[in-house]
Design a protein around this motif. Structure first.
Motif: not given
Length: 192
Positions: A38-43, A56-63
Motif C-alpha cells: 500500500x506504500x506507493x498508493x498511500x504516497x 507532510x506528503x513525503x512523511x507518509x511513505x517515509x514513516x
C-alpha cells in the motif's frame, strides 16, 4: 491555527502509515502475496491530499517504510536507498493528480499514476538489485535475468498499487460527495 486543522492531517497521516505498515506485515507473514503493498498508493494519495505541504506528503511513505523496516529488518543500504526513493517519488504523481481537473479527468489520472508508480518501482529496484546485489552477475545477461526473475512480483506490485490507490481515492470521493467542502480543500497548510 486551530487544533482541528492540525489534528485532521495528523490523523489521516497516521491512518495511512498504519495501513502501509499493516499491509507490509501481512506480506511478511505470508498473508498477502510478495510486493502487494500500500506504500506507493498511500504516497500518491498523500501527494494529492497534502499537495500544499510537500513535507507532510513525503512523511507518509517515509514513516511507513522506517516503521515497518524496523520490524522487518534492513537490507543492502544502496538497494534500500533506491527502494525508499522509489516509494517517495509517487508523492509527486499525487501532486500531478491534484493539479488535474476534478471529475472524470482526475479519475483517469489515478490508475495512470498507480501504473507509473509500479513501473518506476519495478525498474529502479531491479536495476539496483542487479547493480548492488549478489544474485545476478554484472553483465547484460545478468540484467536480463534480474528483470525476468522479477516479473512474477511485478504483477503483485501492479495489483497492490491499483487496489489501494483506487480504494483510497474512492473513499475520498465518497467522503467529498457527502461533505463538499472537503473536495475544495487540502488538509495541510502551505509551507515555504
Amino acid at each position: 491555527m486551530s487544533s482541528r486543522k492540525i489534528l485532521a492531517p495528523l490523523a489521516i497521516s497516521a491512518i495511512l502509515v498504519a495501513l502501509c505498515v499493516a499491509v507490509r506485515m501481512a506480506v511478511r507473514d505470508g498473508m498477502l502475496p510478495p510486493n502487494f503493498s500500500a506504500v506507493a498508493a498511500c504516497a500518491i494519495f498523500a501527494g494529492f491530499l497534502f499537495r500544499r505541504n510537500l513535507w507532510a506528503a513525503l512523511g507518509v511513505p517515509l514513516a511507513a517504510m522506517i516503521l515497518s523496516d524496523a520490524v522487518i529488518g534492513g537490507y543492502e543500504w544502496r538497494i534500500m536507498l533506491v527502494v525508499y526513493a522509489a516509494l517517495l517519488a509517487p508523492v509527486f504523481l499525487g501532486r500531478w493528480v491534484g493539479a488535474s481537473k476534478p471529475g472524470l479527468h482526475r479519475a483517469a489520472m489515478v490508475p495512470l499514476s498507480s501504473l507509473g508508480a509500479s513501473v518506476l518501482f519495478f525498474v529502479s529496484t531491479n536495476l539496483a538489485e542487479w547493480m548492488f546485489g549478489v544474485l545476478y552477475p554484472p553483465t547484460p545477461a545478468g540484467l536480463a535475468q534480474c528483470f525476468i526473475s522479477a516479473l512474477p512480483f511485478f504483477r503483485y506490485t501492479l495489483l497492490g498499487d491499483l487496489v489501494f490507490a483506487t480504494g483510497l481515492f474512492g473513499v475520498w470521493a465518497a467522503v467529498s460527495a457527502m461533505a463538499p467542502a472537503l473536495a475544495r480543500t487540502t488538509l495541510a497548510p502551505r509551507t515555504n
